[in-house]
Design a protein around this motif. Structure first.
Motif, PDB file in Angstrom:
ATOM      1  N   ILE A  67       0.232  -0.788  -0.338  1.00 23.85           N
ATOM      2  CA  ILE A  67      -0.006  -0.086   0.303  1.00 23.85           C
ATOM      3  C   ILE A  67       0.732   1.255  -0.447  1.00 23.85           C
ATOM      4  O   ILE A  67       1.840   1.439   0.949  1.00 23.85           O
ATOM      5  N   ASN A 117      -5.579  13.852  -0.456  1.00 21.53           N
ATOM      6  CA  ASN A 117      -6.387  12.756  -0.538  1.00 21.53           C
ATOM      7  C   ASN A 117      -7.771  12.834   0.259  1.00 21.53           C
ATOM      8  O   ASN A 117      -8.271  11.805   0.541  1.00 21.53           O
ATOM      9  N   ILE A 157     -10.936  10.934  -1.342  1.00 20.14           N
ATOM     10  CA  ILE A 157     -10.230   9.757  -2.329  1.00 20.14           C
ATOM     11  C   ILE A 157     -10.092   8.224  -0.721  1.00 20.14           C
ATOM     12  O   ILE A 157      -9.842   8.732  -0.293  1.00 20.14           O
ATOM     13  N   PRO A 158     -11.141   7.920  -0.495  1.00 23.97           N
ATOM     14  CA  PRO A 158     -11.510   6.557  -0.057  1.00 23.97           C
ATOM     15  C   PRO A 158      -9.865   5.968   0.603  1.00 23.97           C
ATOM     16  O   PRO A 158      -9.169   6.153  -0.755  1.00 23.97           O
ATOM     17  N   LEU A 159     -10.232   5.531   1.315  1.00 18.04           N
ATOM     18  CA  LEU A 159      -8.897   4.525   1.848  1.00 18.04           C
ATOM     19  C   LEU A 159      -8.991   3.056   0.651  1.00 18.04           C
ATOM     20  O   LEU A 159      -9.802   3.206   0.481  1.00 18.04           O
ATOM     21  N   TYR A 160      -7.647   2.724   0.378  1.00 13.97           N
ATOM     22  CA  TYR A 160      -7.390   1.481  -0.633  1.00 13.97           C
ATOM     23  C   TYR A 160      -8.881   1.395  -1.577  1.00 13.97           C
ATOM     24  O   TYR A 160      -9.386   0.290  -1.629  1.00 13.97           O
ATOM     25  N   GLN A 161      -9.355   2.674  -2.273  1.00  9.71           N
ATOM     26  CA  GLN A 161     -10.037   2.074  -3.432  1.00  9.71           C
ATOM     27  C   GLN A 161     -11.315   1.715  -2.953  1.00  9.71           C
ATOM     28  O   GLN A 161     -12.061   1.132  -4.459  1.00  9.71           O
ATOM     29  N   ALA A 183       0.148   6.863   0.480  1.00  7.10           N
ATOM     30  CA  ALA A 183      -1.094   8.434   0.652  1.00  7.10           C
ATOM     31  C   ALA A 183      -2.302   7.189   0.897  1.00  7.10           C
ATOM     32  O   ALA A 183      -3.663   7.471   1.412  1.00  7.10           O
ATOM     33  N   LEU A 184      -2.587   6.016   1.155  1.00  7.05           N
ATOM     34  CA  LEU A 184      -3.788   4.713   1.111  1.00  7.05           C
ATOM     35  C   LEU A 184      -4.701   5.012   0.408  1.00  7.05           C
ATOM     36  O   LEU A 184      -5.422   4.635   0.213  1.00  7.05           O
ATOM     37  N   THR A 185      -4.129   5.470  -0.973  1.00  2.00           N
ATOM     38  CA  THR A 185      -5.146   5.521  -1.521  1.00  2.00           C
ATOM     39  C   THR A 185      -5.077   4.272  -2.876  1.00  2.00           C
ATOM     40  O   THR A 185      -5.864   3.635  -3.661  1.00  2.00           O
ATOM     41  N   SER A 186      -4.266   3.154  -2.619  1.00  2.00           N
ATOM     42  CA  SER A 186      -3.678   1.716  -3.581  1.00  2.00           C
ATOM     43  C   SER A 186      -4.282   1.441  -3.089  1.00  2.00           C
ATOM     44  O   SER A 186      -4.691   0.656  -2.118  1.00  2.00           O
ATOM     45  N   ARG A 187      -4.208  -0.196  -3.911  1.00  2.00           N
ATOM     46  CA  ARG A 187      -5.562  -1.076  -3.516  1.00  2.00           C
ATOM     47  C   ARG A 187      -4.692  -3.195  -3.120  1.00  2.00           C
ATOM     48  O   ARG A 187      -2.678  -2.286  -3.516  1.00  2.00           O
ATOM     49  N   TYR A 188      -4.713  -4.026  -2.756  1.00  2.00           N
ATOM     50  CA  TYR A 188      -3.636  -4.528  -2.168  1.00  2.00           C
ATOM     51  C   TYR A 188      -3.386  -5.082  -3.601  1.00  2.00           C
ATOM     52  O   TYR A 188      -4.917  -5.512  -4.149  1.00  2.00           O
TER      53      TYR A 188
END
Lengths: 835, 108
Positions: free
Chosen positions: A254, B47, B50-54, A257-262
């Protein structure tokens, strides 16, 4: 008082003469004294502190006294910090300014004037003060610890260097001019100050270059040294940033910015190169900056973010990708990719772990989808051509999956491939090829290869406890580039260097010199390279006698060949052409092929390093493929000539009966002689720069026979025949040869000598079996008559000896008449007696 | 005498307030920057929506917003505390050579 000393770019360089005079030398010893005082003051501080604590605990001193003790202890401690300071940045009441702050301004010519006095290091100021002249300055600097390391790198002996003071060297440069040169060197090497190292290099380069040439110093080594010092400084700065920043980089999948996905599927078949960079060491090369920047620039764009790194194996593709990983960790990349991960997808592992093609397809699909949706992944696919060609009937499906994922998720990809794989599998798929921006990694120049090896030097020195000199690196690159053509630079250079280090370490050497590297390369390839040893010089001196003992009656031809070989070994010939090339012409059976064989034996120490191509057998046009090979990679049949030379790069190539070759074949040899390589049927470059090319021809045999018979000299005859040669061969073809060598018909005396030579071989063979062979003059004369043919020369001499000597002796041995300890005498062809 | 004065008296003042001050400032800056990097304050601010972990569901978006908001609030407080602490250390450095004099005067 400011004094102008010159110009660097458009900046006027001045020096505060009075300051240098006043300061230099006076501070000598202060650094050491300050350290001693610092220690004493610090100890005193501790005593005061101890007394204070003791008084506080025993209530024996008042509160105000405690405060006084405390303040004295504080004063002593902060003053000891001052005394322990580094004198490089501050000494003698003056701040030493950092040159890096102004070097860009000088390079951009935006600085009008620069006073260099505050930029001179304290150590150099001390030496300037205590040296009365440049000789003395040079001698003093030679004793410096950091200078001694430089001398070791340059393979120069400290004591030899000091000897040059006694020579009658006239110094034409003033100290100001040397300081100006040192400033330029300091800026180039990105040093903090004008220091002892930069002044010493300026002295080596401009003042002591001529007398030190005899010790092996040359400008190339000095340039490499400057580059190495520049690299070391840069790597040090990179390391500092890396150590500071790596702890803030995420080591999970991750982003910050914690915007990605696993990416749970991809993680099973991939390696996170960013995490490897975070957990590992700063190991990257500065030599490929241009290519790294090109890749980063492409990846940072909003679209067309697939990059294809094109280069042969060993050229440094993996190192380049690792370097990008390091750049991402130290954040020297645009913000678009700063918070991303560099993930290498291992498709071989995916294929091995899949339960079938459908499963493999779904793994690929899921992995690409995850990489796209995660939005923080730069996907690395090594050997992309193999990735799409994991099975021939599956190519279009994999390509389809990849193109779809790329278009749907705007994937950021770094793919790698080699030229052959690219042309066969990638460029033929138009949709795929148009996706990629190609960044090509060509084989680096000698300078860049040396730089790559320099980057490896420190770790190798540490690993093998050795000091590696520059000339060792230069030899690894220079001779490495001429051998082992199946590998590419710089990987080849690193391989040679590591091998040499390993051997030097095993033999308990402390230094790795060029001679040692050359020895290792020679052992590897079986042919001597590098400087001529005394032993080899003697062998080359005796070369004419050695060859003349085997080739009789061709004194002028032998001389011509020997001279060409000497020129080649002394490296006076072009290294982009064959070592030597000859056209031997003259009657048949006079020793042309024999001389070529002798060259292989003498020059390459092995008569098997020889290929004979009989061009009489290459009369058809499609015979060209027999020479260079044909077919694609799945059913490629190697050419007779190219395959042999690929496997034996150090060899003699005999092109027999060259006059019979077809024009297309001759054009092929024209390229070979001109450029030193051929491209085989598989598109591979086969290098002939380590071969000796011998073309033989019977052209002019009649003219030679007639001329010699009419009493003309060798030179006159050669001139006549060479005037005739353009009627048979193109002039440009003839001009490509190093030497056109005429062979004259053998004289009667030469024929007898040849017969004698062959019979002596027989004597030697029979001696091993305990049998003596004796022959008379009459027998020699008779066998010479039998073995000589006016048309075929002495070609049938060996056959004559076989029929008339070997066969008869064999008969005697089989019948039991001749046994070990016995002897046989040939008085004439018909009179053979046992004694 | 001039050399001794330059090296041991005036040199100390110049070094403490010009040379070492730069080093101390750099050190404090890197410390402050390190705290900020660990708190990921700029990333959370940019962010915020912007949601966490999409996680694009409505609930996911709401939870993400509040988690980021709490994070930003906490990180801001820590940043202020650290900044004040760094400022105090900086001031102490500036007055440290004069501190013994104050102590002596105070105790006189």
């Amino acid at each position: 008082m400011l004094k102008k000393i010159g110009l660097v770019k458009n900046t006027e360089i001045v020096i505060d003469e009075s300051f240098v005079k006043e300061v230099s030398g006076k501070e000598m010893g202060f650094e050491f004294l300050d350290k001693i005082l610092g220690f004493l003051v610090c100890v005193l501080g501790y005593i005061v502190l101890f007394v204070m604590i003791d008084g506080f605990l025993s209530h024996s001193i008042s509160k105000s006294s405690l405060n006084i003790f405390l303040s004295v202890a504080i004063v002593l401690f902060i003053y000891s910090v001052y005394l322990f300071r580094s004198h490089d940045s501050f000494s003698f009441g003056m701040i030493r300014k950092n040159l890096n702050n102004v070097s860009i301004l000088i390079s951009n010519s935006t600085l009008k004037q620069l006073n260099i006095s505050p930029y001179i290091s304290n150590g150099l100021l001390n030496e300037l003060g205590r040296s009365s002249d440049i000789f003395e300055l040079f001698t003093h600097l030679t004793n410096h610890f950091d200078i001694r390391e430089i001398l070791l790198r340059l393979n120069l002996d400290k004591n030899e260097i000091k000897d040059i003071k006694d020579s009658s060297l006239e110094i034409k440069m003033s100290l100001d001019e040397i300081l100006l040169k040192a400033l330029e060197i300091s800026i180039y090497m990105e040093r903090d100050h004008i220091d002892s190292v930069s002044v010493y290099i300026a002295l080596l380069e401009n003042v002591f270059n001529s007398p030190l040439e005899k010790y092996g110093l040359n400008q190339k080594y000095i340039n490499a040294l400057k580059l190495w010092l520049q690299n070391t400084g840069r790597l040090q700065r990179y390391r500092e940033i890396y150590l500071r920043k790596r702890s803030f980089k995420p080591t999970t999948t991750i982003n910050r910015a914690l915007t990605s996905r696993y990416s749970p599927n991809l993680i099973n078949y991939s390696t996170d190169l960013t995490v490897t960079a975070i957990k590992g060491n700063v190991m990257f090369s500065l030599a490929r900056d241009k290519e790294i920047n090109a890749v980063i620039e492409n990846l940072s764009r909003s679209n067309k973010t697939a990059v294809l790194l094109l280069g042969e194996p060993g050229i440094g593709k993996s190192t380049l990708i690792k370097s990008i990983g390091i750049r991402m960790v130290i954040e020297q990349v645009p913000k678009e990719i700063r918070d991303m991960r560099l993930v290498s997808f291992n498709f071989s592992k995916a294929f091995a772990l899949s339960k079938g093609l459908d499963d493999y397809k779904s793994i690929i699909q899921n992995s690409l989808e995850e990489a796209g949706k995660a939005k923080n992944i730069i996907l690395v696919i090594d050997d992309f051509d193999q990735f799409i060609n994991v099975r021939a009937d599956f190519v279009s499906e994999i390509v389809g999956l990849f193109v779809k994922a790329y278009e749907e998720f705007n994937l950021k990809v770094i793919a790698t491939s080699n030229r052959e794989g690219f042309s066969r599998y990638i460029s033929s798929q138009k949709a795929l090829a148009s996706m990629f921006s190609v960044v090509e990694l060509t084989e680096p120049s000698e300078e860049v290869s040396i730089q790559v090896l320099l980057d490896k030097t420190l770790s190798l020195e540490k690993k093998y406890s050795l000091q590696i000199s520059f000339d060792a690196l230069v030899s690894a690159v220079k001779f490495g580039s001429r051998v082992m053509y199946e590998r590419t630079m710089p990987e080849k250079g690193i391989f040679i260097l590591e091998k040499a280090c390993l051997k030097a370490n095993a033999e308990k050497h402390k230094e790795l010199t060029s001679e040692f590297v050359e020895k290792v390369i020679s052992e590897q390839i079986g042919v001597r390279v590098g400087k001529l040893s005394v032993e080899e010089s003697k062998e080359l001196d005796d070369l004419e006698a050695t060859i003349s003992a085997k080739i009789l009656g061709q004194k002028e031809a032998v001389m011509g060949v020997v001279n060409a070989i000497k020129r080649s070994r002394a490296e006076l010939t072009s290294n982009k052409k064959p070592l030597a090339s000859f056209l031997f012409y003259g009657p048949t059976g006079v020793g042309k092929t024999e001389l070529a064989k002798t060259i292989a034996d003498v020059f390459f120490s092995d008569s098997k390093r020889l290929i004979k191509i009989d061009l009489g057998e290459y009369q058809e046009d499609d015979n060209l493929a027999r020479l260079i090979g044909k077919g694609d990679s799945s059913n490629f049949v190697g050419g007779e000539l190219t395959e042999f030379v690929r496997k034996n790069p150090f060899s003699v190539v005999i092109l027999d009966e060259i006059e019979k070759a077809k024009p297309r074949v001759l054009d092929l040899f024209l390229q070979l002689l001109d450029e030193g390589y051929l491209t085989d049927g598989a598109g591979r470059k086969v290098v002939f720069t380590n071969t000796i090319i011998v073309a033989t021809s019977n052209v002019g045999s009649k003219i030679i026979a007639d001329s010699i018979a009419s009493g003309e000299t060798y030179k006159q005859t050669a001139k006549r025949v060479e005037a005739e040669l353009p009627n048979v061969f193109k002039v440009e073809f003839l001009n490509r040869f190093d030497k056109l060598v005429m062979f004259k018909p053998l004289l009667r005396i030469d024929i007898e000598e040849i017969a004698n030579l062959i019979l002596k071989e027989q004597i030697k063979n029979l001696k091993d079996k305990g049998i003596d062979l004796i022959y008379s003059k009459q027998f020699l004369s008779e066998i010479s008559d039998l073995g000589y043919d006016p048309v075929y020369g002495a070609r049938s001499m060996r056959r004559a000896v076989q029929d008339n000597v070997e066969s008869k002796i064999a008969e005697l041995i089989v019948s039991g008449k001749l046994k070990a300890g016995g002897s046989v005498e040939f008085k004439s062809l018909k009179d053979v007696t046992l004694t | 005498m001039k050399i001794l004065f330059q090296n041991y008296i005036s040199g100390f003042i110049v070094w403490w307030y010009l040379v070492n001050l730069v080093e101390i400032t750099k050190l404090l800056y890197f410390f402050w920057w390190g705290i900020l990097e660990s708190l990921k304050l700029p990333e959370m601010l940019t962010n915020l929506f912007i949601p966490l972990y999409q996680d694009e569901t409505t609930l996911g978006k709401v939870i993400s917003f509040f988690i980021r908001l709490i994070w930003i609030t906490m990180a801001s407080v820590v940043t202020v505390v650290v900044s004040v602490f760094i400022f105090i250390v900086f001031v102490i450095y500036l007055i440290l050579p004069f501190l013994p004099i104050f102590i002596l005067i105070y105790n006189a």
